[in-house]
Design a protein around this motif. Structure first.
Motif, mmCIF file in Angstrom:
data_model
loop_
_atom_site.group_PDB
_atom_site.id
_atom_site.type_symbol
_atom_site.label_atom_id
_atom_site.label_comp_id
_atom_site.label_asym_id
_atom_site.label_seq_id
_atom_site.Cartn_x
_atom_site.Cartn_y
_atom_site.Cartn_z
ATOM 1 N N SER A 156 30.662 -1.097 -3.686
ATOM 2 C CA SER A 156 31.841 -1.880 -3.336
ATOM 3 C C SER A 156 32.542 -1.179 -2.175
ATOM 4 O O SER A 156 32.381 0.031 -1.974
ATOM 5 N N VAL A 157 33.302 -1.935 -1.416
ATOM 6 C CA VAL A 157 34.045 -1.356 -0.295
ATOM 7 C C VAL A 157 34.915 -0.213 -0.800
ATOM 8 O O VAL A 157 34.963 0.866 -0.198
ATOM 9 N N ALA A 158 35.592 -0.431 -1.932
ATOM 10 C CA ALA A 158 36.477 0.605 -2.483
ATOM 11 C C ALA A 158 35.696 1.866 -2.848
ATOM 12 O O ALA A 158 36.131 2.986 -2.553
ATOM 13 N N GLU A 159 34.542 1.692 -3.482
ATOM 14 C CA GLU A 159 33.732 2.860 -3.879
ATOM 15 C C GLU A 159 33.160 3.561 -2.652
ATOM 16 O O GLU A 159 33.123 4.789 -2.583
ATOM 17 N N PHE A 160 32.679 2.783 -1.678
ATOM 18 C CA PHE A 160 32.167 3.400 -0.453
ATOM 19 C C PHE A 160 33.260 4.218 0.232
ATOM 20 O O PHE A 160 33.033 5.355 0.642
ATOM 21 N N ARG A 161 34.433 3.640 0.349
ATOM 22 C CA ARG A 161 35.539 4.358 1.004
ATOM 23 C C ARG A 161 35.837 5.663 0.264
ATOM 24 O O ARG A 161 36.018 6.705 0.889
ATOM 25 N N TRP A 212 28.547 -3.497 6.732
ATOM 26 C CA TRP A 212 29.749 -4.001 6.083
ATOM 27 C C TRP A 212 29.492 -5.406 5.561
ATOM 28 O O TRP A 212 28.512 -6.053 5.954
ATOM 29 N N PRO A 213 30.345 -5.908 4.672
ATOM 30 C CA PRO A 213 30.114 -7.229 4.075
ATOM 31 C C PRO A 213 29.971 -8.368 5.088
ATOM 32 O O PRO A 213 29.291 -9.355 4.805
ATOM 33 N N ASP A 214 30.557 -8.231 6.273
ATOM 34 C CA ASP A 214 30.428 -9.293 7.279
ATOM 35 C C ASP A 214 29.141 -9.168 8.096
ATOM 36 O O ASP A 214 28.915 -9.923 9.036
ATOM 37 N N GLY A 215 28.278 -8.206 7.742
ATOM 38 C CA GLY A 215 27.002 -8.019 8.426
ATOM 39 C C GLY A 215 27.048 -7.017 9.566
ATOM 40 O O GLY A 215 26.003 -6.643 10.106
ATOM 41 N N ALA A 220 38.352 4.150 6.628
ATOM 42 C CA ALA A 220 39.516 3.541 5.979
ATOM 43 C C ALA A 220 39.944 2.278 6.715
ATOM 44 O O ALA A 220 40.228 1.247 6.093
ATOM 45 N N SER A 221 39.973 2.346 8.030
ATOM 46 C CA SER A 221 40.373 1.196 8.833
ATOM 47 C C SER A 221 39.415 0.021 8.634
ATOM 48 O O SER A 221 39.839 -1.118 8.405
ATOM 49 N N ALA A 222 38.120 0.292 8.695
ATOM 50 C CA ALA A 222 37.118 -0.765 8.511
ATOM 51 C C ALA A 222 37.183 -1.335 7.101
ATOM 52 O O ALA A 222 37.033 -2.550 6.908
ATOM 53 N N SER A 223 37.435 -0.497 6.121
ATOM 54 C CA SER A 223 37.450 -0.969 4.734
ATOM 55 C C SER A 223 38.612 -1.930 4.477
ATOM 56 O O SER A 223 38.508 -2.822 3.636
ATOM 57 N N ARG A 224 39.710 -1.778 5.209
ATOM 58 C CA ARG A 224 40.856 -2.675 5.026
ATOM 59 C C ARG A 224 40.563 -4.102 5.498
ATOM 60 O O ARG A 224 41.287 -5.030 5.158
ATOM 61 N N SER A 225 39.481 -4.277 6.243
ATOM 62 C CA SER A 225 39.110 -5.609 6.746
ATOM 63 C C SER A 225 38.278 -6.404 5.749
ATOM 64 O O SER A 225 37.865 -7.525 6.052
ATOM 65 N N HIS A 226 37.995 -5.823 4.582
ATOM 66 C CA HIS A 226 37.112 -6.465 3.610
ATOM 67 C C HIS A 226 37.708 -6.362 2.210
ATOM 68 O O HIS A 226 38.408 -5.390 1.905
ATOM 69 N N PRO A 227 37.392 -7.323 1.345
ATOM 70 C CA PRO A 227 37.845 -7.225 -0.044
ATOM 71 C C PRO A 227 37.252 -5.972 -0.699
ATOM 72 O O PRO A 227 36.112 -5.593 -0.413
#
Length: 118
Positions: free
Chosen positions: A33-38, A7-10, A71-78
Motif C-alpha cells: 500500500s502507499v502508506a506501507e511503502f512510505r 505508483w498506482p497511476d502507472g 512523502a510528496s509522491a505518496s500524498r498524490s495517491h490514496p
C-alpha cells in the motif's frame, strides 16, 4: 544505490539511497500500500542516513531528500492504493556463490589405433 517504484497511476520513479540497507526494507516485486511503502522507504532511508552519519560524522542530505520525494509522491495517491517495487540496483550479493560446474568429462579419443588392421 537506486530503486524504482511504480505508483498506482502507472508512473515509474527512480529514487536514491546512500546505503544498501534499503534492501532490508524493500524487495523487488513487493506490492505494498502507499502508506506501507512510505513507512518502509522512510525507515530505510532514515537508517541509511544514520549509517552515513556513523561513518562520516554527518547525516546524508540525499537520504533526507529522497524521503521527502517519497512523502510528496505518496500524498498524490490514496493510502491503500498499491505501489510496486520494480527494481533495485545494485542487487544484494547472494548469500552463497553458485556451485562451480565440474569440468567437462573428456571423451575417449576417436583416433584409430595404429595397431588395428581391417
Amino acid at each position: 544505490m537506486s530503486f524504482a517504484v511504480r505508483w498506482p497511476d502507472g508512473t515509474v520513479r527512480d529514487y536514491y539511497s546512500p546505503s544498501l540497507v534499503i534492501h532490508d526494507h524493500l524487495t523487488v516485486g513487493d506490492r505494498l500500500s502507499v502508506a506501507e511503502f512510505r513507512r518502509r522507504a522512510t525507515d530505510g532511508l532514515t537508517e541509511a542516513g544514520e549509517r552515513v552519519r556513523e561513518r562520516y560524522g554527518f547525516l546524508c542530505s540525499s537520504a533526507a531528500d529522497t524521503a521527502a520525494r517519497v512523502a510528496s509522491a505518496s500524498r498524490s495517491h490514496p493510502g491503500d492504493a498499491l505501489v510496486e517495487v520494480v527494481s533495485m540496483h545494485p542487487p544484494l550479493p547472494s548469500a552463497s556463490p553458485p556451485p562451480a560446474s565440474p569440468p567437462p568429462a573428456q571423451a575417449p579419443s576417436a583416433s584409430p589405433d595404429p595397431q588395428e588392421h581391417s
